[in-house]
Design a protein around this motif. Structure first.
Motif, PDB file in Angstrom:
ATOM      1  N   ALA A 134       0.686  -1.260   0.088  1.00 52.35           N
ATOM      2  CA  ALA A 134      -0.082  -0.004  -0.175  1.00 52.35           C
ATOM      3  C   ALA A 134       0.890   1.366  -0.039  1.00 52.35           C
ATOM      4  CB  ALA A 134      -0.851   0.008   1.225  1.00 52.35           C
ATOM      5  N   ALA A 135       1.940   1.269   0.763  1.00 53.50           N
ATOM      6  CA  ALA A 135       2.847   2.444   0.881  1.00 53.50           C
ATOM      7  C   ALA A 135       3.375   2.546  -0.537  1.00 53.50           C
ATOM      8  CB  ALA A 135       3.959   2.099   1.875  1.00 53.50           C
ATOM      9  N   GLU A 136       3.830   1.604  -1.183  1.00 55.92           N
ATOM     10  CA  GLU A 136       4.472   1.622  -2.480  1.00 55.92           C
ATOM     11  C   GLU A 136       3.470   2.103  -3.596  1.00 55.92           C
ATOM     12  OE1 GLU A 136       7.727   1.483  -3.253  1.00 55.92           O
ATOM     13  OE2 GLU A 136       8.127   1.384  -1.029  1.00 55.92           O
ATOM     14  N   VAL A 137       2.460   1.563  -3.483  1.00 52.89           N
ATOM     15  CA  VAL A 137       1.336   2.204  -4.345  1.00 52.89           C
ATOM     16  C   VAL A 137       0.940   3.604  -3.996  1.00 52.89           C
ATOM     17  CG1 VAL A 137      -1.217   1.912  -4.908  1.00 52.89           C
ATOM     18  CG2 VAL A 137       0.173  -0.098  -4.693  1.00 52.89           C
ATOM     19  N   LYS A 138       0.876   4.069  -2.934  1.00 51.58           N
ATOM     20  CA  LYS A 138       0.928   5.503  -2.596  1.00 51.58           C
ATOM     21  C   LYS A 138       1.754   6.559  -3.192  1.00 51.58           C
ATOM     22  CE  LYS A 138      -0.565   8.505   0.964  1.00 51.58           C
ATOM     23  NZ  LYS A 138      -0.735   9.001   2.381  1.00 51.58           N
ATOM     24  N   LYS A 139       2.921   5.676  -3.174  1.00 51.62           N
ATOM     25  CA  LYS A 139       4.243   6.449  -3.575  1.00 51.62           C
ATOM     26  C   LYS A 139       4.029   6.720  -5.332  1.00 51.62           C
ATOM     27  CE  LYS A 139       7.872   5.097  -0.606  1.00 51.62           C
ATOM     28  NZ  LYS A 139       8.957   4.489  -0.619  1.00 51.62           N
ATOM     29  N   ALA A 140       3.802   5.827  -5.968  1.00 52.02           N
ATOM     30  CA  ALA A 140       3.604   5.602  -7.332  1.00 52.02           C
ATOM     31  C   ALA A 140       2.539   6.385  -7.648  1.00 52.02           C
ATOM     32  CB  ALA A 140       3.158   4.135  -7.783  1.00 52.02           C
ATOM     33  N   LEU A 141       1.342   6.465  -6.809  1.00 49.17           N
ATOM     34  CA  LEU A 141       0.326   7.364  -7.324  1.00 49.17           C
ATOM     35  C   LEU A 141       0.762   8.912  -7.166  1.00 49.17           C
ATOM     36  CD1 LEU A 141      -2.979   6.235  -5.725  1.00 49.17           C
ATOM     37  CD2 LEU A 141      -2.341   6.197  -8.134  1.00 49.17           C
ATOM     38  N   GLN A 142       1.573   9.139  -6.174  1.00 51.88           N
ATOM     39  CA  GLN A 142       2.096  10.595  -6.024  1.00 51.88           C
ATOM     40  C   GLN A 142       2.974  10.766  -7.064  1.00 51.88           C
ATOM     41  OE1 GLN A 142       2.949  10.541  -1.693  1.00 51.88           O
ATOM     42  NE2 GLN A 142       3.760  12.583  -1.853  1.00 51.88           N
ATOM     43  N   LYS A 143       3.633   9.892  -7.387  1.00 51.79           N
ATOM     44  CA  LYS A 143       4.593  10.122  -8.703  1.00 51.79           C
ATOM     45  C   LYS A 143       3.731  10.321  -9.915  1.00 51.79           C
ATOM     46  CE  LYS A 143       8.055   7.815 -11.524  1.00 51.79           C
ATOM     47  NZ  LYS A 143       8.786   6.473 -11.357  1.00 51.79           N
ATOM     48  N   ILE A 144       2.956   9.426 -10.231  1.00 54.11           N
ATOM     49  CA  ILE A 144       2.299   9.800 -11.767  1.00 54.11           C
ATOM     50  C   ILE A 144       1.397  10.741 -11.839  1.00 54.11           C
ATOM     51  CG2 ILE A 144       2.397   7.368 -12.329  1.00 54.11           C
ATOM     52  CD1 ILE A 144      -0.421   6.871 -11.764  1.00 54.11           C
ATOM     53  N   VAL A 145       0.580  11.153 -10.495  1.00 51.81           N
ATOM     54  CA  VAL A 145      -0.474  12.486 -10.584  1.00 51.81           C
ATOM     55  C   VAL A 145       0.433  13.571 -10.542  1.00 51.81           C
ATOM     56  CG1 VAL A 145      -2.074  13.410  -9.182  1.00 51.81           C
ATOM     57  CG2 VAL A 145      -2.197  10.943  -9.334  1.00 51.81           C
ATOM     58  N   GLY A 146       1.727  13.536  -9.842  1.00 49.61           N
ATOM     59  CA  GLY A 146       2.557  14.668  -9.689  1.00 49.61           C
ATOM     60  C   GLY A 146       3.052  14.774 -10.969  1.00 49.61           C
ATOM     61  N   GLU A 147       3.297  13.974 -12.243  1.00 51.07           N
ATOM     62  CA  GLU A 147       3.515  14.694 -13.413  1.00 51.07           C
ATOM     63  C   GLU A 147       2.562  15.302 -14.124  1.00 51.07           C
ATOM     64  OE1 GLU A 147       4.639  11.004 -15.759  1.00 51.07           O
ATOM     65  OE2 GLU A 147       6.147  10.331 -14.160  1.00 51.07           O
ATOM     66  N   LYS A 148       1.184  15.150 -13.593  1.00 52.76           N
ATOM     67  CA  LYS A 148       0.048  15.888 -14.295  1.00 52.76           C
ATOM     68  C   LYS A 148      -0.207  17.234 -13.346  1.00 52.76           C
ATOM     69  CE  LYS A 148      -2.150  13.663 -17.692  1.00 52.76           C
ATOM     70  NZ  LYS A 148      -0.984  13.382 -18.384  1.00 52.76           N
ATOM     71  N   LEU A 149      -0.133  17.195 -12.322  1.00 55.01           N
ATOM     72  CA  LEU A 149      -0.418  18.451 -11.146  1.00 55.01           C
ATOM     73  C   LEU A 149       0.571  18.868 -10.252  1.00 55.01           C
ATOM     74  CD1 LEU A 149      -3.771  16.475  -9.431  1.00 55.01           C
ATOM     75  CD2 LEU A 149      -3.668  17.910 -11.725  1.00 55.01           C
ATOM     76  N   GLY A 150       1.723  18.420 -10.574  1.00 59.20           N
ATOM     77  CA  GLY A 150       2.861  18.886  -9.813  1.00 59.20           C
ATOM     78  C   GLY A 150       2.911  18.172  -8.410  1.00 59.20           C
ATOM     79  N   GLU A 151       3.937  18.419  -7.742  1.00 59.72           N
ATOM     80  CA  GLU A 151       4.098  17.837  -6.571  1.00 59.72           C
ATOM     81  C   GLU A 151       3.136  18.230  -5.317  1.00 59.72           C
ATOM     82  OE1 GLU A 151       7.651  16.855  -3.398  1.00 59.72           O
ATOM     83  OE2 GLU A 151       8.246  17.401  -5.498  1.00 59.72           O
ATOM     84  N   ASP A 152       2.982  19.474  -5.364  1.00 63.49           N
ATOM     85  CA  ASP A 152       1.817  19.888  -4.390  1.00 63.49           C
ATOM     86  C   ASP A 152       0.376  19.448  -4.802  1.00 63.49           C
ATOM     87  OD1 ASP A 152       3.915  20.933  -2.944  1.00 63.49           O
ATOM     88  OD2 ASP A 152       3.676  23.206  -3.491  1.00 63.49           O
ATOM     89  N   GLY A 153       0.191  19.728  -5.962  1.00 63.14           N
ATOM     90  CA  GLY A 153      -1.148  19.301  -6.482  1.00 63.14           C
ATOM     91  C   GLY A 153      -1.378  17.881  -6.382  1.00 63.14           C
ATOM     92  N   ALA A 154      -0.479  17.087  -6.594  1.00 60.01           N
ATOM     93  CA  ALA A 154      -0.575  15.540  -6.243  1.00 60.01           C
ATOM     94  C   ALA A 154      -0.841  15.263  -4.825  1.00 60.01           C
ATOM     95  CB  ALA A 154       0.636  14.954  -6.769  1.00 60.01           C
ATOM     96  N   LEU A 155      -0.116  16.059  -3.885  1.00 59.89           N
ATOM     97  CA  LEU A 155      -0.278  15.847  -2.373  1.00 59.89           C
ATOM     98  C   LEU A 155      -1.946  16.265  -2.158  1.00 59.89           C
ATOM     99  CD1 LEU A 155       3.011  16.793  -1.008  1.00 59.89           C
ATOM    100  CD2 LEU A 155       2.162  14.695  -0.720  1.00 59.89           C
ATOM    101  N   ASN A 156      -2.264  17.238  -2.639  1.00 56.77           N
ATOM    102  CA  ASN A 156      -3.493  17.994  -2.169  1.00 56.77           C
ATOM    103  C   ASN A 156      -4.673  16.820  -2.948  1.00 56.77           C
ATOM    104  OD1 ASN A 156      -2.728  19.974  -0.712  1.00 56.77           O
ATOM    105  ND2 ASN A 156      -2.275  21.363  -2.695  1.00 56.77           N
ATOM    106  N   PHE A 157      -4.278  16.474  -4.099  1.00 59.50           N
ATOM    107  CA  PHE A 157      -5.212  15.511  -4.884  1.00 59.50           C
ATOM    108  C   PHE A 157      -5.599  14.341  -4.148  1.00 59.50           C
ATOM    109  CE2 PHE A 157      -6.522  12.205  -7.568  1.00 59.50           C
ATOM    110  CZ  PHE A 157      -7.636  12.870  -8.328  1.00 59.50           C
TER     111      PHE A 157
END
Length: 166
Positions: A134-157
Motif C-alpha cells: 500500500a505504501a509503494e502504491v501510494k508513492k507510485a500514485l503521488q509520482k504519476i499524479v505529480g507529473e500532471k498536477l505537480g508535487e503539491d497538486g498531487a499531495l492535495n489531490f
C-alpha cells in the motif's frame, strides 16, 4: 486451547452503489478477496439487468502466474463479458517479468490511471499489505499524479481522495 477472532469491519470498503461510478481496485495476494466480492456483486447486478455506465479496473499481483493466480478463470470470464473493463496482473517471482509488483503495473499505465482518477472521478480501492504494498502504491500514485498536477497538486489531490472517501 481456543482460537481468538478479532473481526475488523471497514465501513467504507464496499463497491460503489451508484452504477455510474468508476473505480480502480488494487490488490496483492489474498487482498484480492474483497474485490472478488465486488466483482461478484457487479456480475449479479448486471445479470439482473441493471445498467452500468461506471467502469472498473483491477490491478492484481501475486508471486506466480500459475500457482497463486486462483481467480484467473473468473477474472478472464468477467473481462471477456465486459463486466471488468480493464485488468492488469503482475507476478513478483516470475523470471523475466518487468512488471513485478502492482505499483509497477500502475506506473506502466500512468496516463490511463491519472485520466481515470482526475477526469473520470474514479474511486480508488486498495487491499493487501499495508506497510509494503500500500505504501509503494501510494508513492507510485503521488509520482504519476505529480507529473500532471505537480508535487503539491498531487499531495492535495491524494488528500482530497482520502477525505472524500474515494
Amino acid at each position: 486451547e481456543g482460537i481468538s477472532f478479532y473481526p475488523r469491519s471497514g465501513n467504507s470498503f464496499y463497491p460503489p452503489e451508484n452504477s455510474d461510478q468508476n473505480y480502480i481496485m488494487v490488490a496483492a495476494g489474498s487482498g484480492i478477496g474483497p474485490f472478488i466480492g465486488f466483482l461478484k456483486d457487479r456480475k449479479t447486478r448486471l445479470e439482473r439487468g441493471e445498467e452500468f455506465n461506471g467502469k472498473c479496473w483491477l490491478f492484481f499481483g501475486c508471486r506466480y502466474k500459475d500457482a497463486d493466480n486462483i481467480y484467473k478463470n473468473f477474472i478472464d470470464e468477467l473481462v471477456d463479458a465486459g463486466m471488468l473493463t480493464k485488468f492488469n496482473s503482475s507476478f513478483s517471482r516470475e523470471q523475466g517479468s518487468e512488471l513485478r509488483y502492482v505499483q509497477h503495473s500502475i506506473e506502466s499505465e500512468k496516463e490511463a490511471v491519472t485520466d481515470w482518477l482526475i477526469n473520470l472521478n474514479s474511486m480508488f480501492y486498495i487491499c493487501g499489505d499495508a506497510k509494503g504494498m500500500a505504501a509503494e502504491v501510494k508513492k507510485a500514485l503521488q509520482k504519476i499524479v505529480g507529473e500532471k498536477l505537480g508535487e503539491d497538486g498531487a499531495l492535495n489531490f491524494l488528500k482530497t481522495l482520502s477525505s472524500e472517501k474515494r
